[in-house]
Design an enzyme around this catalytic site. Structure first.
Site, PDB file in Angstrom:
ATOM      1  N   ASP A 100      69.416  13.590  49.625  1.00 33.21           N
ATOM      2  CA  ASP A 100      69.993  14.672  49.445  1.00 33.21           C
ATOM      3  C   ASP A 100      71.698  14.986  50.269  1.00 33.21           C
ATOM      4  OD1 ASP A 100      69.496  17.305  47.765  1.00 33.21           O
ATOM      5  OD2 ASP A 100      71.167  17.707  49.297  1.00 33.21           O
ATOM      6  N   GLN A 141      68.488  24.755  38.896  1.00 35.69           N
ATOM      7  CA  GLN A 141      68.897  23.566  38.515  1.00 35.69           C
ATOM      8  C   GLN A 141      70.251  23.966  39.153  1.00 35.69           C
ATOM      9  OE1 GLN A 141      67.074  21.584  35.303  1.00 35.69           O
ATOM     10  NE2 GLN A 141      68.377  19.245  36.119  1.00 35.69           N
ATOM     11  N   HIS A 169      65.775  14.895  37.561  1.00 39.77           N
ATOM     12  CA  HIS A 169      65.138  14.458  39.287  1.00 39.77           C
ATOM     13  C   HIS A 169      64.424  15.409  40.205  1.00 39.77           C
ATOM     14  CE1 HIS A 169      68.427  18.522  39.925  1.00 39.77           C
ATOM     15  NE2 HIS A 169      67.920  18.264  40.532  1.00 39.77           N
ATOM     16  N   LEU A 170      63.560  14.899  41.426  1.00 35.77           N
ATOM     17  CA  LEU A 170      62.544  15.224  42.099  1.00 35.77           C
ATOM     18  C   LEU A 170      62.612  15.550  43.581  1.00 35.77           C
ATOM     19  CD1 LEU A 170      59.175  13.038  41.249  1.00 35.77           C
ATOM     20  CD2 LEU A 170      59.168  15.275  40.015  1.00 35.77           C
ATOM     21  N   HIS A 171      62.643  16.711  43.893  1.00 38.67           N
ATOM     22  CA  HIS A 171      63.194  16.870  45.270  1.00 38.67           C
ATOM     23  C   HIS A 171      62.214  16.654  45.805  1.00 38.67           C
ATOM     24  CE1 HIS A 171      66.650  19.277  44.824  1.00 38.67           C
ATOM     25  NE2 HIS A 171      66.518  19.404  43.581  1.00 38.67           N
TER      26      HIS A 171
HETATM   27  P1  AMP Z   1      69.091  20.936  42.104  1.00 41.09           P
HETATM   28  O1  AMP Z   1      69.924  22.151  42.261  1.00 41.09           O
HETATM   29  O2  AMP Z   1      68.003  20.771  41.636  1.00 41.09           O
HETATM   30  O3  AMP Z   1      69.772  20.062  40.651  1.00 41.09           O
HETATM   31  O4  AMP Z   1      69.439  19.437  43.034  1.00 41.09           O
HETATM   32  C1  AMP Z   1      70.379  19.059  42.925  1.00 41.09           C
HETATM   33  C2  AMP Z   1      70.418  18.447  44.026  1.00 41.09           C
HETATM   34  O5  AMP Z   1      71.436  17.533  44.317  1.00 41.09           O
HETATM   35  C3  AMP Z   1      71.175  19.065  45.626  1.00 41.09           C
HETATM   36  O6  AMP Z   1      70.066  19.716  46.366  1.00 41.09           O
HETATM   37  C4  AMP Z   1      72.188  18.817  46.111  1.00 41.09           C
HETATM   38  O7  AMP Z   1      72.347  18.797  47.393  1.00 41.09           O
HETATM   39  C5  AMP Z   1      72.247  17.617  45.479  1.00 41.09           C
HETATM   40  N1  AMP Z   1      73.248  16.607  45.151  1.00 41.09           N
HETATM   41  C6  AMP Z   1      74.647  17.367  44.515  1.00 41.09           C
HETATM   42  N2  AMP Z   1      75.393  16.253  44.486  1.00 41.09           N
HETATM   43  C7  AMP Z   1      74.536  15.144  46.000  1.00 41.09           C
HETATM   44  C8  AMP Z   1      75.307  13.978  46.202  1.00 41.09           C
HETATM   45  N3  AMP Z   1      76.594  13.319  45.753  1.00 41.09           N
HETATM   46  N4  AMP Z   1      74.638  12.752  46.708  1.00 41.09           N
HETATM   47  C9  AMP Z   1      73.020  13.609  46.876  1.00 41.09           C
HETATM   48  N5  AMP Z   1      72.492  14.891  46.904  1.00 41.09           N
HETATM   49  C10 AMP Z   1      73.341  15.518  46.087  1.00 41.09           C
END
Ligand code: AMP
Ligand code: ZN
Length: 112
Positions: free
Chosen positions: A30, A92, A98-100
Protein backbone atom coordinates in the site's frame (compact mmCIF):
# COMPACT_ATOMS: atom_id res chain seq x y z
CA UNK A 1 -11.51 -1.50 -16.94
CA UNK A 2 -10.40 1.86 -18.27
CA UNK A 3 -9.34 4.54 -15.82
CA UNK A 4 -9.19 2.09 -12.94
CA UNK A 5 -6.04 2.59 -10.85
CA UNK A 6 -5.72 -1.03 -9.78
CA UNK A 7 -6.37 -2.36 -13.31
CA UNK A 8 -3.45 -0.16 -14.42
CA UNK A 9 -1.30 -1.52 -11.59
CA UNK A 10 -2.33 -5.10 -12.52
CA UNK A 11 -1.24 -4.43 -16.12
CA UNK A 12 2.03 -2.83 -15.02
CA UNK A 13 1.04 0.55 -16.49
CA UNK A 14 1.47 2.11 -13.04
CA UNK A 15 4.40 0.85 -10.95
CA UNK A 16 3.89 -0.94 -7.66
CA UNK A 17 6.01 -2.69 -5.07
CA UNK A 18 4.97 -6.25 -5.83
CA UNK A 19 5.24 -8.92 -3.18
CA UNK A 20 3.43 -11.72 -5.04
CA UNK A 21 2.03 -12.28 -8.53
CA UNK A 22 0.39 -15.08 -10.50
CA UNK A 23 -2.00 -15.25 -13.45
CA UNK A 24 -5.06 -14.25 -11.43
CA UNK A 25 -3.82 -12.18 -8.49
CA UNK A 26 -1.33 -9.44 -7.63
CA UNK A 27 -0.15 -8.40 -4.16
CA UNK A 28 1.66 -5.10 -3.68
CA UNK A 29 2.53 -2.69 -0.89
CA UNK A 30 0.00 0.00 0.00
CA UNK A 31 1.35 3.44 -0.97
CA UNK A 32 0.09 4.93 2.31
CA UNK A 33 0.59 2.15 4.85
CA UNK A 34 -1.70 2.04 7.87
CA UNK A 35 0.60 -0.46 9.61
CA UNK A 36 4.30 -1.38 9.29
CA UNK A 37 3.25 -4.19 6.95
CA UNK A 38 0.36 -3.24 4.66
CA UNK A 39 -0.19 -5.18 1.46
CA UNK A 40 -3.10 -5.07 -0.99
CA UNK A 41 -4.21 -8.26 -2.73
CA UNK A 42 -6.21 -7.71 -5.91
CA UNK A 43 -7.70 -9.92 -8.61
CA UNK A 44 -6.29 -8.96 -12.02
CA UNK A 45 -9.83 -9.09 -13.38
CA UNK A 46 -11.87 -6.02 -12.47
CA UNK A 47 -14.66 -6.25 -9.91
CA UNK A 48 -15.92 -3.03 -8.31
CA UNK A 49 -16.24 -4.65 -4.90
CA UNK A 50 -17.05 -7.85 -3.02
CA UNK A 51 -20.74 -7.52 -3.95
CA UNK A 52 -19.90 -7.80 -7.62
CA UNK A 53 -17.57 -10.79 -7.24
CA UNK A 54 -19.17 -13.92 -8.66
CA UNK A 55 -16.21 -16.26 -8.35
CA UNK A 56 -15.79 -17.89 -4.94
CA UNK A 57 -12.78 -19.86 -6.12
CA UNK A 58 -11.03 -16.57 -6.90
CA UNK A 59 -11.96 -15.21 -3.47
CA UNK A 60 -10.54 -18.36 -1.89
CA UNK A 61 -7.38 -17.92 -3.91
CA UNK A 62 -7.03 -14.30 -2.75
CA UNK A 63 -7.25 -15.46 0.87
CA UNK A 64 -4.71 -18.19 0.20
CA UNK A 65 -2.35 -15.56 -1.27
CA UNK A 66 -2.95 -13.32 1.77
CA UNK A 67 -2.01 -16.20 4.07
CA UNK A 68 1.08 -16.95 2.02
CA UNK A 69 2.18 -13.28 1.98
CA UNK A 70 1.63 -13.10 5.77
CA UNK A 71 4.05 -16.02 6.11
CA UNK A 72 6.57 -14.40 3.76
CA UNK A 73 6.44 -11.18 5.80
CA UNK A 74 6.71 -13.13 9.06
CA UNK A 75 3.52 -11.64 10.50
CA UNK A 76 1.92 -15.08 10.73
CA UNK A 77 3.75 -15.40 14.06
CA UNK A 78 2.44 -12.17 15.60
CA UNK A 79 -0.95 -11.97 13.89
CA UNK A 80 -2.50 -9.80 11.24
CA UNK A 81 -5.80 -8.50 9.91
CA UNK A 82 -7.47 -9.00 6.54
CA UNK A 83 -9.99 -6.29 5.59
CA UNK A 84 -12.29 -5.71 2.63
CA UNK A 85 -13.64 -2.16 2.70
CA UNK A 86 -16.88 -1.94 0.74
CA UNK A 87 -18.80 1.14 -0.38
CA UNK A 88 -19.12 4.52 1.30
CA UNK A 89 -19.64 3.45 4.90
CA UNK A 90 -17.01 0.75 4.52
CA UNK A 91 -14.44 3.41 3.56
CA UNK A 92 -13.71 2.05 0.08
CA UNK A 93 -11.77 4.62 -1.94
CA UNK A 94 -10.60 2.51 -4.90
CA UNK A 95 -13.41 0.77 -6.74
CA UNK A 96 -11.49 -2.35 -7.66
CA UNK A 97 -11.89 -5.24 -5.22
CA UNK A 98 -8.93 -5.61 -2.85
CA UNK A 99 -8.01 -7.27 0.41
CA UNK A 100 -5.92 -5.31 2.88
CA UNK A 101 -3.37 -7.39 4.78
CA UNK A 102 -2.16 -5.44 7.83
CA UNK A 103 0.28 -6.37 10.54
CA UNK A 104 3.53 -5.84 12.44
CA UNK A 105 1.83 -3.75 15.12
CA UNK A 106 -1.04 -4.29 17.50
CA UNK A 107 -4.15 -3.15 15.63
CA UNK A 108 -6.96 -1.42 17.47
CA UNK A 109 -10.54 -2.69 17.63
CA UNK A 110 -13.22 -1.62 16.90
CA UNK A 111 -12.24 0.39 13.79
CA UNK A 112 -12.93 4.14 13.94
P1 AMP B 1 -9.66 1.38 0.22
O1 AMP B 1 -9.72 2.70 0.96
O2 AMP B 1 -10.08 0.18 1.04
O3 AMP B 1 -10.40 1.47 -1.10
O4 AMP B 1 -8.15 1.11 -0.07
C1 AMP B 1 -7.45 1.69 -1.13
C2 AMP B 1 -6.01 1.66 -0.75
O5 AMP B 1 -5.25 1.86 -1.91
C3 AMP B 1 -5.59 2.75 0.25
O6 AMP B 1 -5.07 2.13 1.44
C4 AMP B 1 -4.52 3.54 -0.49
O7 AMP B 1 -3.47 3.95 0.33
C5 AMP B 1 -4.07 2.54 -1.54
N1 AMP B 1 -3.50 3.10 -2.76
C6 AMP B 1 -3.97 4.14 -3.48
N2 AMP B 1 -3.19 4.35 -4.57
C7 AMP B 1 -2.20 3.42 -4.52
C8 AMP B 1 -1.08 3.11 -5.35
N3 AMP B 1 -0.81 3.80 -6.47
N4 AMP B 1 -0.27 2.09 -4.98
C9 AMP B 1 -0.52 1.40 -3.85
N5 AMP B 1 -1.57 1.62 -3.04
C10 AMP B 1 -2.40 2.62 -3.36
ZN1 ZN C 1 -10.01 -2.27 -11.97
Amino acid sequence: MENCLFCKIAKGEIPSQKVYEDDAVLAFRDISPAAPEHVLIIPKKHYDNILQLDDNALLGHMFEVARQVAQTLGIDKTGFRIVINTGKDGGQTVEHLHLHLLGARELGWPPG
